[in-house]
Design a protein around this motif. Sequence first.
Motif, PDB file in Angstrom:
ATOM      1  N   GLY A   1      -1.697   3.434   0.961  1.00  0.00           N
ATOM      2  CA  GLY A   1      -2.826   3.585   1.874  1.00  0.00           C
ATOM      3  C   GLY A   1      -2.358   3.788   3.305  1.00  0.00           C
ATOM      4  O   GLY A   1      -1.180   3.654   3.627  1.00  0.00           O
ATOM      5  N   ASN A   2      -3.313   4.132   4.165  1.00  0.00           N
ATOM      6  CA  ASN A   2      -2.993   4.356   5.582  1.00  0.00           C
ATOM      7  C   ASN A   2      -2.483   3.087   6.247  1.00  0.00           C
ATOM      8  O   ASN A   2      -2.836   1.978   5.851  1.00  0.00           O
ATOM      9  N   TRP A   3      -1.689   3.282   7.289  1.00  0.00           N
ATOM     10  CA  TRP A   3      -1.344   2.167   8.165  1.00  0.00           C
ATOM     11  C   TRP A   3      -2.619   1.664   8.828  1.00  0.00           C
ATOM     12  O   TRP A   3      -3.418   2.458   9.339  1.00  0.00           O
ATOM     13  N   ARG A   4      -2.788   0.353   8.820  1.00  0.00           N
ATOM     14  CA  ARG A   4      -3.946  -0.252   9.485  1.00  0.00           C
ATOM     15  C   ARG A   4      -3.407  -1.212  10.530  1.00  0.00           C
ATOM     16  O   ARG A   4      -3.207  -2.406  10.256  1.00  0.00           O
TER      17      ARG A   4
ATOM     18  N   TYR B   1      -0.882  -2.413   5.347  1.00  0.00           N
ATOM     19  CA  TYR B   1      -1.287  -1.257   4.550  1.00  0.00           C
ATOM     20  C   TYR B   1      -1.464  -1.695   3.111  1.00  0.00           C
ATOM     21  O   TYR B   1      -0.898  -2.700   2.682  1.00  0.00           O
TER      22      TYR B   1
END
Lengths: 152, 152
Positions: free
Chosen positions: A61-64, A76
């Motif tokens: 998943g995207n970096w959060r 992530y």
Amino acid sequence: MRRWGATSIEGEHPVNEKASPRTLAEIASYHAHIYYAGQPERRHAEWLRLRIAERFRVRLGNWRDEPVGPHQQAMYQVSFANELFATLVPWLMLNHGGLSILIHPNTTNPKRDHLIDPIWIGRPLGVNGEVLGDEDEAEEALEVNTEPTLGA
Amino acid sequence: MRRWGATSIEGEHPVNEKASPRTLAEIASYHAHIYYAGQPERRHAEWLRLRIAERFRVRLGNWRDEPVGPHQQAMYQVSFANELFATLVPWLMLNHGGLSILIHPNTTNPKRDHLIDPIWIGRPLGVNGEVLGDEDEAEEALEVNTEPTLGA
């Protein structure tokens, strides 16, 4: 009313000891959430992400970098199929490098999955359960976006 | 001197980000330690023990109603082979009923296995690392003493 409603959110021992155990058929997939705080931890999260991609067929998943959803810290997500549990989870145990990692099943009860039934590698962090439902469709593993070439 | 000596016992991010990951070949077997405190928890530990025996080829250890070794609370041990990880661990996630369960790999470093690399289901408890060595023979799964007839 579901038996679950009679127990506290902390996950008490079952009220009815005659009950049948829950079965693995409930689990549609898993998420790992890899948390970091500060630059040294983010660098290790980057190190892990690259090496996960080299070794495991998962959805990274995207970096959060800001807290999102029930998560109180940057992270992530890694979505993975049940058949990866036996390799990815132990590999994360050996390589977490001090990061906190939440691994939870995806069943029809996201609140319970995150708050009561997960495993933690490293120090457990808070999770905001109030934004999670307790009845939902169980999420299958998301489309793979890695092309692994190495073994674990 | 091993790189491990340069990091804190809390499990910091690796000093050398160019390092190769550790591999699953290090893991000879696993232990699950199922903790309980008080009669309701002991009853759920009994419930779990019976149902584990019905479903999994493992070595169920003796009841330890007093703290033993690095363990600060009553528990029993479940020794199991690597190939059970994918079924027994998720089954314990779904059925722990609020008990604390420590699951650690058995490698050549028992101290690290227990303190840094384990997973916890439920609330993590203290572990007395000072009684554990950091260099030992990796323990293979102990002889099975269950005769399972049910699926998980």
